[in-house]
Enzyme design. Sequence first.
Site, PDB file in Angstrom:
ATOM      1  N   ASP A  53       0.656  -1.481   0.178  1.00  0.00           N
ATOM      2  CA  ASP A  53      -0.084  -0.151  -0.041  1.00  0.00           C
ATOM      3  C   ASP A  53       0.911   1.331  -0.119  1.00  0.00           C
ATOM      4  O   ASP A  53       0.476   2.258  -0.770  1.00  0.00           O
ATOM      5  CB  ASP A  53      -0.893  -0.042   1.342  1.00  0.00           C
ATOM      6  N   GLU A 183      -7.387 -10.284  -4.900  1.00  0.00           N
ATOM      7  CA  GLU A 183      -7.112 -11.522  -3.946  1.00  0.00           C
ATOM      8  C   GLU A 183      -8.389 -12.457  -3.913  1.00  0.00           C
ATOM      9  O   GLU A 183      -8.188 -13.560  -3.283  1.00  0.00           O
ATOM     10  CB  GLU A 183      -6.909 -11.146  -2.541  1.00  0.00           C
ATOM     11  N   GLN A 296     -10.455  -5.704  -6.481  1.00  0.00           N
ATOM     12  CA  GLN A 296      -9.964  -4.436  -6.216  1.00  0.00           C
ATOM     13  C   GLN A 296      -9.404  -4.322  -7.655  1.00  0.00           C
ATOM     14  O   GLN A 296      -9.079  -5.218  -8.510  1.00  0.00           O
ATOM     15  CB  GLN A 296      -8.956  -4.098  -5.255  1.00  0.00           C
TER      16      GLN A 296
HETATM   17  C1  BGC Z   1      -5.859  -5.685  -0.051  1.00  0.00           C
HETATM   18  C2  BGC Z   1      -4.466  -5.684  -0.317  1.00  0.00           C
HETATM   19  C3  BGC Z   1      -3.922  -4.717   0.804  1.00  0.00           C
HETATM   20  C4  BGC Z   1      -4.447  -4.954   2.274  1.00  0.00           C
HETATM   21  C5  BGC Z   1      -4.107  -3.917   3.239  1.00  0.00           C
HETATM   22  C6  BGC Z   1      -6.149  -6.184   1.361  1.00  0.00           C
HETATM   23  O1  BGC Z   1      -7.336  -6.217   1.507  1.00  0.00           O
HETATM   24  O2  BGC Z   1      -6.345  -6.787  -0.953  1.00  0.00           O
HETATM   25  O3  BGC Z   1      -3.999  -5.069  -1.440  1.00  0.00           O
HETATM   26  O4  BGC Z   1      -2.593  -4.584   0.494  1.00  0.00           O
HETATM   27  O5  BGC Z   1      -5.641  -5.284   2.121  1.00  0.00           O
HETATM   28  O6  BGC Z   1      -4.561  -2.848   2.812  1.00  0.00           O
END
Ligand code: BGC
Length: 461
Positions: A53, A183, A296
């Site tokens: 992030d 994810e 996302q």
């Molecule tokens: C997201 C990731 C992110 C993480 C922390 C997850 O829900 O899919 O991309 O790095 O949250 O914000």
Amino acid sequence: MADIVIDGDVKAQQGIRFNIFQLNQTYLGKDARLNIGPKGFTGEKYGGSTYWDTEAYCIPFYMATKNQQVARSLLKYRYNHLEKAIENAEKLGFTNGAALYPMVTMNGEECHNEWEITFEEIHRNGAMTFAIYNYLRYTGDYSYIPEMGLEVMIAIARFWHQRATFSTDKEKYVILGVTGPNEYENNINNNWYTNYLAKWCIEYCVENIEKVKSDYKADYDRIMEKANLDQKEIDQMMVVAEKMFFPYSEKHQVYLQQDGFLDKELITVENLDKSQRPINQKWSWDRILRSPYIKQADTLQGFYMFEDHFTKEELERHFDFYEPFTVHESSLSPCVHSIQAAALDRMDQAYTFYLRTSRLDLDDYNKEVEEGLHITSMAGTWMSIVEGFGGLRVKNDRLSFTPRIPKEWKGYTFNVNFRQSILKVNVSQEGTTFSLEGDKDLLIYVDGKEFTISPNRLMSV
Ligand code: BGC
């Protein structure tokens, strides 16, 4: 300096100020051992650790609203973890100084505990190189690359070189068994975003090896010796980059998020019963993973980071293909879509995404604020105003703007610190004004045309 003033929309004003306040509370940039957790210090979820992030979402806010040392400290944090990232890759069987930065960390070691994330969500490695590129593009501070950045880039390029597999069937390099930013897919082959980033990381690394070789010879000699890198290995890396495979659909004229994406039952989110959402609270993992739903920005994350590599028509086609399957169940999602909707002149959609991101915690949309605030997505909210509505980009070492304004607002004002000049930008329904602090003129582009802004004189466009 960091404030954004919005005229005519109190809720939007409160939202962005709350976000900026939290970002300023979370990170000062004085100590390179520290970083920004997705929840900052406001909640226990994510354990205060650092994620990609920072590199993908937070750097722009800190670069534009603080002294450049602040963003440099964030980059240095990863340089200081380079040895641990090499060790982390060694544990997975990589050799010869290849580095895999952890998905989640405190001290450089991997702190996540799920194999489909730690071994497979390897795109985060590319974000480290992207942040170096982004920092250089914005600040013009090349010194970071010979001092620290190039070593990081070499170790990452080596990782991609070793992680790719030559497919004799395709006569291309493929990257197997990965999890992309989305994810809601695990253990897939040829995630377009990951493959694209891998290719780019190798090419960008090699470009910088050449530059350091010609302009910083002493650093070049030191780095090549330390990394034990020779021309043969560089040439082999470049073959991987040149022959990278990208899944593509001729029928839809889009890059596919991964191999086999079109085999899914492609029912758009609009046609999904509302009672089924959010799917991460209603469905089993098995069902989520088989569905076409995208958590996302994934392919679109690549279009955001490498916007200049694609035409507006290509962006539009990919946006129209992927957004209808996107459930935005990561707080990092709406900001990227808001910026892209604005770039496509879809201001109503851009504004809807903006509202979703800016008041997420104040209004507790997801009924989970007790877990902590979404600090890293707050940096994305800042981007959706400055990069989305303001259209800020850096082109040819200059700031470039394509100002737009939601019809709901009378005006908005933000400041950016660009290479020792502070530029105030006011966008209203009537037009845009610029004013500059400092003692030298600044050349900028507005809607593609060149303008010279002189200090202490308001310039209307
Ligand atoms: C997201 C990731 C992110 C993480 C922390 C997850 O829900 O899919 O991309 O790095 O949250 O914000």
